[in-house]
Structure formats: structure tokens, C-alpha cells
Design a protein around this motif. Structure first.
Motif, PDB file in Angstrom:
ATOM      1  N   MET A   1       0.887  -1.292   0.065  1.00 27.77           N
ATOM      2  CA  MET A   1      -0.052  -0.065   0.049  1.00 27.77           C
ATOM      3  C   MET A   1       0.942   1.254  -0.073  1.00 27.77           C
ATOM      4  SD  MET A   1      -3.241   0.714   2.278  1.00 27.77           S
ATOM      5  CE  MET A   1      -4.708   1.203   1.577  1.00 27.77           C
ATOM      6  N   VAL A   2       2.093   1.252   0.698  1.00 32.60           N
ATOM      7  CA  VAL A   2       2.988   2.412   0.732  1.00 32.60           C
ATOM      8  C   VAL A   2       4.245   1.751   0.567  1.00 32.60           C
ATOM      9  CG1 VAL A   2       1.549   3.884   2.272  1.00 32.60           C
ATOM     10  CG2 VAL A   2       3.472   2.358   3.278  1.00 32.60           C
ATOM     11  N   ASP A   3       5.209   2.592  -0.048  1.00 33.04           N
ATOM     12  CA  ASP A   3       6.776   2.292  -0.384  1.00 33.04           C
ATOM     13  C   ASP A   3       7.454   2.319   1.058  1.00 33.04           C
ATOM     14  OD1 ASP A   3       6.336   1.646  -2.880  1.00 33.04           O
ATOM     15  OD2 ASP A   3       6.943   3.792  -3.217  1.00 33.04           O
ATOM     16  N   ALA A   4       7.992   1.272   1.488  1.00 31.70           N
ATOM     17  CA  ALA A   4       8.726   1.277   2.594  1.00 31.70           C
ATOM     18  C   ALA A   4       9.823   2.221   2.542  1.00 31.70           C
ATOM     19  CB  ALA A   4       9.486  -0.102   3.088  1.00 31.70           C
ATOM     20  N   THR A   5      10.422   2.812   3.586  1.00 33.09           N
ATOM     21  CA  THR A   5      11.153   3.942   3.622  1.00 33.09           C
ATOM     22  C   THR A   5      12.093   3.722   4.956  1.00 33.09           C
ATOM     23  OG1 THR A   5      11.777   6.188   3.663  1.00 33.09           O
ATOM     24  CG2 THR A   5      10.054   5.484   4.933  1.00 33.09           C
ATOM     25  N   GLN A   6      13.371   4.153   4.640  1.00 33.58           N
ATOM     26  CA  GLN A   6      14.227   3.950   5.928  1.00 33.58           C
ATOM     27  C   GLN A   6      15.413   5.218   5.777  1.00 33.58           C
ATOM     28  OE1 GLN A   6      15.919   0.094   4.798  1.00 33.58           O
ATOM     29  NE2 GLN A   6      17.411   0.809   3.588  1.00 33.58           N
ATOM     30  N   LYS A   7      15.955   5.209   6.793  1.00 29.76           N
ATOM     31  CA  LYS A   7      16.774   6.173   7.018  1.00 29.76           C
ATOM     32  C   LYS A   7      18.016   5.771   8.048  1.00 29.76           C
ATOM     33  CE  LYS A   7      17.539  11.006   7.745  1.00 29.76           C
ATOM     34  NZ  LYS A   7      16.997  12.398   7.724  1.00 29.76           N
ATOM     35  N   PHE A   8      19.265   6.107   7.781  1.00 27.10           N
ATOM     36  CA  PHE A   8      20.513   5.863   8.502  1.00 27.10           C
ATOM     37  C   PHE A   8      20.740   6.898   9.362  1.00 27.10           C
ATOM     38  CE2 PHE A   8      24.982   5.954   9.747  1.00 27.10           C
ATOM     39  CZ  PHE A   8      25.094   4.939  10.231  1.00 27.10           C
ATOM     40  N   PHE A   9      20.939   6.700  10.638  1.00 27.62           N
ATOM     41  CA  PHE A   9      21.190   7.946  11.727  1.00 27.62           C
ATOM     42  C   PHE A   9      22.636   7.653  12.283  1.00 27.62           C
ATOM     43  CE2 PHE A   9      16.880   7.597  11.290  1.00 27.62           C
ATOM     44  CZ  PHE A   9      16.561   8.913  11.148  1.00 27.62           C
ATOM     45  N   GLU A  10      23.387   8.583  12.455  1.00 27.77           N
ATOM     46  CA  GLU A  10      24.887   8.465  13.044  1.00 27.77           C
ATOM     47  C   GLU A  10      24.685   8.291  14.578  1.00 27.77           C
ATOM     48  OE1 GLU A  10      27.479  11.889  12.517  1.00 27.77           O
ATOM     49  OE2 GLU A  10      26.426  12.266  10.737  1.00 27.77           O
ATOM     50  N   ALA A  11      25.836   7.607  15.247  1.00 23.16           N
ATOM     51  CA  ALA A  11      25.655   7.250  16.506  1.00 23.16           C
ATOM     52  C   ALA A  11      26.104   8.410  17.557  1.00 23.16           C
ATOM     53  CB  ALA A  11      26.768   6.038  16.972  1.00 23.16           C
ATOM     54  N   LYS A  12      25.045   9.193  17.440  1.00 26.50           N
ATOM     55  CA  LYS A  12      25.187  10.525  18.357  1.00 26.50           C
ATOM     56  C   LYS A  12      23.732  10.757  19.134  1.00 26.50           C
ATOM     57  CE  LYS A  12      25.033  13.653  14.531  1.00 26.50           C
ATOM     58  NZ  LYS A  12      25.648  14.856  13.757  1.00 26.50           N
ATOM     59  N   PRO A  13      23.695  11.418  20.299  1.00 25.19           N
ATOM     60  CA  PRO A  13      22.392  11.671  20.935  1.00 25.19           C
ATOM     61  C   PRO A  13      21.394  12.355  20.028  1.00 25.19           C
ATOM     62  CG  PRO A  13      24.207  12.158  22.374  1.00 25.19           C
ATOM     63  CD  PRO A  13      24.796  11.904  21.215  1.00 25.19           C
ATOM     64  N   GLU A  14      22.029  13.246  19.195  1.00 22.33           N
ATOM     65  CA  GLU A  14      20.959  14.122  18.486  1.00 22.33           C
ATOM     66  C   GLU A  14      19.981  13.263  17.300  1.00 22.33           C
ATOM     67  OE1 GLU A  14      24.728  15.308  17.538  1.00 22.33           O
ATOM     68  OE2 GLU A  14      24.327  15.031  19.436  1.00 22.33           O
TER      69      GLU A  14
END
Length: 143
Positions: A1-14
Motif C-alpha cells: 500500500m505504501v513504499d517502505a522507507t528507511q534512514k540511517f542515523f549517526e551514533a550521536k544523541p541528536e
């Protein structure tokens, strides 16, 4: 029904708030307001766990969202390989009332309609949770 989406995040608290914002914007774009608050809170908990316990030094984590007519699936991928190591698999803790940590997976367990842990290739793990989708026009959304 929707396209899966993903995002990588750096190893920092923000990255925790950035991951939360990513999930909120994705759900809004998909027209899924119903589970948004629960998903955002679970992203915070799972991303915090990945950052503190699941990432190798210098490695970040990945947040993936997917949805079908019934459920939104949230995944947080980390880089720590728990297979054959002394690293425990994620589990619900039972902290004392005075403890300031240890409630993350309990929160996920309460808010999600299911959650679990899977191995990730070539290393690491995926902690996933799912939530009733409530797409506009679906029976869950109307009822």
C-alpha cells in the motif's frame, strides 16, 4: 500500500530526535495519524537502545518503516553482533521504582501490537514493533 522507507542515523544523541522526526514525517506523508504518537515514542525507545547498547563504536543505526492495510512496522537495525557473544538479547526489564532506566521495552510492549528481535545479516540485530495502521477509509479507521 505504501513504499517502505528507511534512514540511517549517526551514533550521536541528536539522532534520537532526528529518528523521531523522520517517523512522524513519514507517517504524516502516508496519512497515518492514528498510530503516530505511539510510533514516535517507540522510535525514541528503540533508537536509544540501539545507540546505547546495539551500535559498535563509530557505527550508527537504521530506522525502517513499512505499512500495509493493517499494520505499520517499525524496525531499528543496529550493528552489534549478539550471536555467540556475551551481549544479551533485548528483553523487558523490571526496574525498581527508583531506577532511572530500564523501561524502554516495557513501553514498547505496552504501546505496540507486537514486537520482537531478529538477526540481521551480516551482523547486528533488528528490533521491530508493529502498530494497527488505521489508514483513512479502512474499517479500523472508521470504527
Amino acid at each position: 500500500m505504501v513504499d517502505a522507507t528507511q534512514k540511517f542515523f549517526e551514533a550521536k544523541p541528536e539522532s534520537i530526535s532526528l529518528a523521531r522526526d523522520f517517523a512522524a514525517m513519514t507517517l504524516k506523508a502516508w496519512g497515518l495519524d492514528a498510530p503516530a504518537d505511539d510510533v514516535r515514542l517507540c522510535v525514541s525507545e528503540l533508537a536509544s537502545n540501539a545507540l546505547l547498547h546495539g551500535t559498535k563504536r563509530g557505527h550508527g543505526f537504521l530506522v525502517r518503516l513499512d505499512a500495509d492495510e493493517d499494520f505499520v512496522r517499525l524496525e531499528v537495525h543496529d550493528s552489534r553482533d549478539g550471536r555467540g557473544s556475551r551481549e544479551p538479547q533485548p528483553a523487558i526489564q523490571h526496574p525498581a521504582d527508583t531506577d532511572t532506566t530500564g523501561r524502554g521495552l516495557r513501553i514498547v510492549d505496552i504501546l505496540a501490537d507486537g514486537w520482537g528481535v531478529e538477526d540481521r545479516e551480516p551482523l547486528g540485530k533488528i528490533v521491530w514493533s508493529r502498530f494497527k495502521a488505521g489508514f483513512p477509509g479502512s474499517q479500523d479507521h472508521l470504527g
